[in-house]
Scaffold this motif. Structure first.
Motif, short mmCIF file in Angstrom:
data_model
loop_
_atom_site.label_atom_id
_atom_site.label_comp_id
_atom_site.label_asym_id
_atom_site.label_seq_id
_atom_site.Cartn_x
_atom_site.Cartn_y
_atom_site.Cartn_z
N GLU A 268 16.16 -8.46 -11.94
CA GLU A 268 16.33 -8.34 -10.49
C GLU A 268 15.35 -7.32 -9.92
N ARG A 269 15.16 -6.21 -10.65
CA ARG A 269 14.24 -5.18 -10.18
C ARG A 269 12.81 -5.71 -10.12
N VAL A 270 12.44 -6.54 -11.08
CA VAL A 270 11.09 -7.10 -11.11
C VAL A 270 10.85 -7.96 -9.87
N THR A 271 11.82 -8.80 -9.52
CA THR A 271 11.69 -9.66 -8.34
C THR A 271 11.54 -8.84 -7.07
N VAL A 272 12.40 -7.84 -6.91
CA VAL A 272 12.36 -6.98 -5.72
C VAL A 272 11.04 -6.21 -5.68
N ALA A 273 10.60 -5.69 -6.83
CA ALA A 273 9.37 -4.91 -6.89
C ALA A 273 8.17 -5.75 -6.47
N TYR A 274 8.09 -6.99 -6.97
CA TYR A 274 6.98 -7.87 -6.63
C TYR A 274 6.94 -8.12 -5.12
N PHE A 275 8.08 -8.42 -4.55
CA PHE A 275 8.14 -8.73 -3.12
C PHE A 275 7.77 -7.51 -2.29
N ILE A 276 8.32 -6.35 -2.62
CA ILE A 276 8.00 -5.12 -1.88
C ILE A 276 6.52 -4.80 -2.00
N GLY A 277 5.95 -4.99 -3.20
CA GLY A 277 4.52 -4.75 -3.38
C GLY A 277 3.68 -5.63 -2.48
N MET A 278 4.04 -6.90 -2.35
CA MET A 278 3.31 -7.84 -1.50
C MET A 278 3.43 -7.45 -0.02
N VAL A 279 4.64 -7.12 0.41
CA VAL A 279 4.87 -6.78 1.82
C VAL A 279 4.07 -5.53 2.21
N PHE A 280 4.16 -4.49 1.40
CA PHE A 280 3.46 -3.24 1.73
C PHE A 280 1.94 -3.41 1.64
N ALA A 281 1.46 -4.26 0.74
CA ALA A 281 0.02 -4.53 0.67
C ALA A 281 -0.45 -5.24 1.94
N GLN A 282 0.33 -6.21 2.39
CA GLN A 282 0.00 -6.95 3.62
C GLN A 282 -0.09 -5.98 4.79
N ILE A 283 0.87 -5.09 4.92
CA ILE A 283 0.87 -4.13 6.02
C ILE A 283 -0.34 -3.20 5.93
N HIS A 284 -0.65 -2.74 4.73
CA HIS A 284 -1.79 -1.85 4.54
C HIS A 284 -3.08 -2.53 4.98
N MET A 285 -3.25 -3.79 4.63
CA MET A 285 -4.49 -4.49 4.96
C MET A 285 -4.64 -4.72 6.46
N GLN A 286 -3.53 -4.96 7.15
CA GLN A 286 -3.61 -5.09 8.60
C GLN A 286 -3.91 -3.73 9.25
N LYS A 287 -3.25 -2.70 8.77
CA LYS A 287 -3.37 -1.38 9.39
C LYS A 287 -4.71 -0.72 9.12
N LYS A 288 -5.14 -0.72 7.87
CA LYS A 288 -6.31 0.07 7.47
C LYS A 288 -7.60 -0.73 7.39
N TYR A 289 -7.52 -2.06 7.26
CA TYR A 289 -8.74 -2.87 7.15
C TYR A 289 -8.84 -3.92 8.25
N GLN A 290 -7.87 -3.95 9.16
CA GLN A 290 -7.87 -4.86 10.32
C GLN A 290 -8.05 -6.32 9.90
N VAL A 291 -7.38 -6.70 8.82
CA VAL A 291 -7.40 -8.09 8.36
C VAL A 291 -6.19 -8.80 8.96
N ARG A 292 -6.44 -9.75 9.85
CA ARG A 292 -5.35 -10.43 10.56
C ARG A 292 -4.59 -11.39 9.66
N HIS A 293 -5.34 -12.23 8.96
CA HIS A 293 -4.74 -13.35 8.23
C HIS A 293 -5.09 -13.23 6.75
N MET A 294 -4.06 -13.31 5.90
CA MET A 294 -4.28 -13.28 4.46
C MET A 294 -3.61 -14.50 3.84
#
Length: 339
Positions: free
Chosen positions: A85-111
């Motif tokens: 269960e932790r692995v599933t949650v960790a993967y999802f959280i990692g993806m969400v926070f990476a998406q946010i970082h790319m929009q915020k710091k690299y101005q990438v709209r669509h991934m």
């Protein structure tokens, strides 16, 4: 609320614990931004076809259950899970926070998730190594390959072996061929327009969310082909279908004057979810079709990016308040009481 991060110029520097600056950096975010990221980030090759209300409930509930909206954000409740269960949650959280970082710091709209249908890879080496995400910043004419890693285990640093594995996944790619209405754009090291990034997200020993952002420098010989119109269409299609499935409405917000949004209420969290009405109107009729052709989505990328370019400056300083969050892609989440 904020997200903390450190940057490293290479995996070697990361393993040596030599970040670019001695100080932890951070950027502002809020809980609604995390919900927005959860709705958009890709998890499956066919996620664009339809996300049911139950799946959207799962995405949002995962963020609410495991991220405490303190400043900085903290991990919570993960100790109560068993390992799978932790692995599933960790993967999802990692993806969400990476998406946010790319929009915020690299101005990438669509991934786009690189396991999405329609993406082809060719290589002399018969391997299945691919990073998670690819996105393009049309203003800077640069593209970004991202390998997202996540963990729910509190520690000072992300596991070195997992970072090395992420490096191998990124290094497998040498070139992106991006087809757009104006022709095919080539992104590679020789043109200095392809950047590779590892974003490892985990709680530190105080359970505060920390991101380690690392730039690998090696490469192999795999070429990835991506259709620009398809990338942008898939970014929005499941969200537009969700909005259409409910009692949607057109609104304007006092804090975002001059912009109209098509939104639907998400009652269990007392919030509303939506997208700029210009984008909704452009894509809504296409999402009704069972089989989408290249002709159906021709010029979608150009039209949406042109529209967003025209209002880009509008988002500066207004993208987040306590009661709403709007991304540079035009996706909006806000507290219902605001409207």
């Amino acid at each position: 609320m904020s997200i903390q991060y450190k940057k490293y110029t290479s995996v070697k520097k990361y393993i040596e614990r030599k970040s670019r600056t001695k100080f932890i950096q951070s950027f502002h975010s809020n809980k609604l931004t995390l919900i927005r990221g959860a709705l958009i980030v890709g998890l499956a090759p066919k996620a664009h076809l339809k996300l049911t209300k139950e799946l959207i409930d799962w995405k949002i509930s995962t963020i609410v259950a495991f991220i405490n909206d303190t400043s900085p954000f903290e991990i919570q409740n993960a100790d109560e899970l068993e390992m799978s269960e932790r692995v599933t949650v960790a993967y999802f959280i990692g993806m969400v926070f990476a998406q946010i970082h790319m929009q915020k710091k690299y101005q990438v709209r669509h991934m786009e998730h690189l396991k999405s249908s329609g993406i082809t890879a060719k290589s002399r080496v018969k391997d299945k190594k691919n990073p998670d995400l690819w996105g393009y910043n049309p203003k800077k004419k640069k593209s970004y390959l991202v390998e997202a890693k996540g963990s729910t285990v509190p520690t000072d640093y992300f596991d070195n072996d997992k970072i090395r594995k992420a490096e191998k996944q990124l290094n497998a790619i040498t070139e992106i061929q991006y087809s757009s209405p104006g022709g095919t754009l080539i992104f590679n090291k020789a043109s200095s327009n392809l950047k590779k990034i590892i974003i490892a997200t985990h709680p530190n020993l105080n359970k505060e969310i920390m991101q380690h952002v690392i730039d690998p420098i090696k490469e192999e010989d795999k070429i990835i082909k991506i259709n620009g119109d398809e990338l942008v269409y898939k970014h929005y299609s499941h969200l537009i279908k969700f909005i259409k499935s409910g009692e949607s409405k057109s609104i304007e917000l006092e804090k975002l004057p001059g912009l109209k949004f098509r939104v639907v209420d998400y009652i269990s969290l007392n919030c509303s979810i939506g997208v700029l009405e210009e984008i909704y109107n452009l894509l809504e009729h296409i999402t009704e079709k069972d089989n989408i052709t290249e002709e159906d989505i021709r010029n979608v990328s150009t039209e949406i990016n042109k529209f967003l370019d025209n209002i880009d400056d509008y988002f500066i300083g207004t993208s987040e308040f306590k009661d709403f969050s709007i991304g540079i892609d035009g996706v909006l989440v806000f507290n219902k009481d605001l409207n």
